[in-house]
Write an enzyme that holds these catalytic residues in place. Structure first.
Site, short mmCIF file in Angstrom:
data_model
loop_
_atom_site.label_atom_id
_atom_site.label_comp_id
_atom_site.label_asym_id
_atom_site.label_seq_id
_atom_site.Cartn_x
_atom_site.Cartn_y
_atom_site.Cartn_z
CE1 TYR A 263 -3.56 2.67 0.83
CE2 TYR A 263 -2.00 3.54 2.39
CZ TYR A 263 -3.18 3.59 1.65
OH TYR A 263 -3.82 4.77 1.82
CG ASP A 298 -9.57 -1.45 0.48
OD1 ASP A 298 -9.73 -0.18 0.56
OD2 ASP A 298 -8.85 -2.21 1.39
CE LYS A 370 -10.96 -2.65 6.48
NZ LYS A 370 -10.02 -1.76 6.56
#
Length: 517
Positions: A263, A298, A370
């Site tokens: 990330y 995501d 998640k």
């Protein structure tokens, strides 16, 4: 688990093996290097705390002193342990002397390495015991109250003021939230130090500090006792201080941490070498502390098309899984991320979402996945938004997602009010209750849209991982395979904090944390 998707698990094993090889090759680089953040983390774990008169953390000051003397390749523990022998001071006292310019750690007589390690052992053992006790306290409270079956309702507070965050967090817990995530203030991931103390000013979130962690943990324990539930606390250990924040969270009994291997590289332009080294130690700490990590796949779907790039999500999940395993973090603590982000105008888009979520559940059966709500196509129409969130909630319960980050009907308008959060919790609780066993009752049509979609995504992910294995992870990141974001291997923030280890380097916390005793 019987596959509702009729997945080809030989293909899954093939993809997982490619991911393992990618991680092992990168780990060879990781093992040969340390970073300023890793060494500051060692300082903090050895008991160095506080800031100087202008607010610079003592951990930063100690590491900078060692850097200036050209010694960081040996590790901060080496010089702190050596100074303990030479001065008979504690690590905190040593740091304070360094801060005042009264001590230069690299100028002291150097003792035998064995004696240095021996001097550090009591402090290392004390810190390890503290983190171990936090883990046992969490387990005791979960046993006392009982852990919730089904999705954990996860909501966000983000006022910028830790005391207002506490007010909102307690309200959310009373409304039914199971996990409270305190959003970090905008840009904190790019700070190369951890702010100190309780903070009351932040933009888009609240500073992640040890004192803020302590205050929120205390508040959630209080409201948990009131409600008869254990309320989990989540924060963010990513960015230039990834392992430091993991250590602070472990010492203050956080339960969930955003902690992705890629990330920071992709979405914060942090140097890839720096990030890969830092994520290893941060995950070793989180693994030992019993913390569930959340990964950030995501985010790919908010920058790239959720249908076309779905396979990159699966590829990244498999890579994150392997890096976590190398750091001693078990599958039961891997909150691998994915999201409900397909354009609602796409015909049969809901079927694609269901396929993607079920595929993640079947490929990672032990992981507390998640699941992230729709954000990209939320328009400000709160009525349609509430319906989009309801569809997301249905997929969550049907596919047994574990960490359920609630969508807000006012997404794209403002930071949620307590009333917005209450409506979202009500929506999720209603669907979770009325559809609790729906997933067990549903089978998917053989060779239908849902099964075909899963097969397509799996095959594409496997091919991508084979390609990455051939090129290496660093080259892949340079080419922009994930999220369409290209990053140069020697670019980004934090590269100057990467140091090649000396043959006598040691980090006294790696071995006991990987041992997980």
């Amino acid at each position: 688990m019987e596959s509702k998707l009729n997945l080809n698990f030989q293909k899954v094993d093939e993809a997982r093996n490619y991911a393992k090889n990618i991680a092992l090759e990168t780990q060879e680089f990781i093992n040969k290097h340390t970073t300023t953040a890793v060494e500051r983390t060692v300082c903090r774990l050895l008991g160095i705390d506080g800031v100087d008169e202008v607010g610079v953390p003592l951990a930063n000051i100690v590491v900078e002193n060692i850097c200036k003397g050209g010694g960081l390749s040996l590790g901060a523990a080496y010089f702190i342990g050596n100074a303990m022998i030479e001065t008979s001071l504690t690590p905190q006292e040593i740091a304070e002397r360094v801060s005042k310019g009264e001590l230069d750690l690299t100028k002291l007589k150097q003792e035998d390495l064995f004696n240095i390690q021996l001097a550090l052992n009591p402090i290392v053992n004390k810190t390890v015991e503290r983190i171990k006790n936090n883990r046992e306290t969490r387990n005791m409270l979960l046993n006392k109250y009982g852990d919730k079956k089904g999705p954990l309702i996860y909501v966000i507070v983000a006022t910028g003021n830790i005391y207002e965050d506490i007010t909102q967090a307690k309200a959310a817990a009373r409304q039914g939230a199971d996990v409270i995530a305190v959003i970090r203030t905008t840009g904190q991931s790019l700070l190369d130090y951890v702010p100190y103390g309780a903070t009351t000013e932040g933009f888009g979130g609240t500073f992640a500090t040890q004192e803020n962690f302590r205050l929120m943990r205390k508040a959630l324990d209080e409201v948990g006792e009131e409600c008869g539930r254990y309320i989990r606390l989540c924060n963010y250990c990513s960015g230039l201080c990834m392992p430091e924040i993991a250590a602070l969270g472990a010492m203050e009994r956080l339960d969930v941490m955003l902690n992705d291997a890629l990330y920071g590289i992709l979405f914060r332009d942090i140097n890839m070498k720096r990030t890969m080294i830092d994520q290893f130690f941060s995950r070793a700490i989180n693994g030992f502390a019993g913390v569930i990590i959340n990964t950030g796949e995501d985010n790919y779907l908010t920058t790239a098309d959720a249908v076309e790039e779905a396979h990159t999500v699966l590829a990244s999940q498999l890579i994150n899984e392997q890096f976590a395993l190398l750091a001693g973090l078990p599958e039961e603590q891997m909150g691998l991320g994915h999201a409900f982000e397909i354009d609602p105008e796409l015909k049969n888009g809901f079927l694609f979402e269901l396929s993607q979520a079920q595929m993640a559940r079947e490929i990672f059966p032990k992981a507390p996945l998640k699941y992230m709500p729709p954000t990209k196509f939320m328009t400000g129409n709160i009525f349609k938004g509430h319906v989009q969130d309801a569809l997301f909630n249905i997929v969550t319960v049907m596919t047994s997602q574990r960490i359920h980050l609630l969508g807000m009907l006012t997404e794209a308008i403002h930071t949620p009010l307590m009333s917005d959060r209450a409506l979202s919790i009500e929506n999720a609780r209603y669907i979770n209750h009325t559809m609790e066993d729906l997933g067990d009752e549903i089978c998917f049509k053989s060779d239908g849209i849902i099964q075909k979609r899963a097969d397509e995504v799996l095959n594409k992910a496997c091919n991508l991982l084979e390609e990455i294995q051939g090129q290496g992870l660093f080259t892949t990141l340079e080419k922009g395979i994930f999220g369409g974001v290209k990053r140069p291997i020697n670019g980004g923030k934090g590269l100057d904090g990467v140091i090649e280890k000396h043959e006598s380097y040691f980090n006294p916390f790696i071995e006991p944390m990987l041992r997980r005793n």
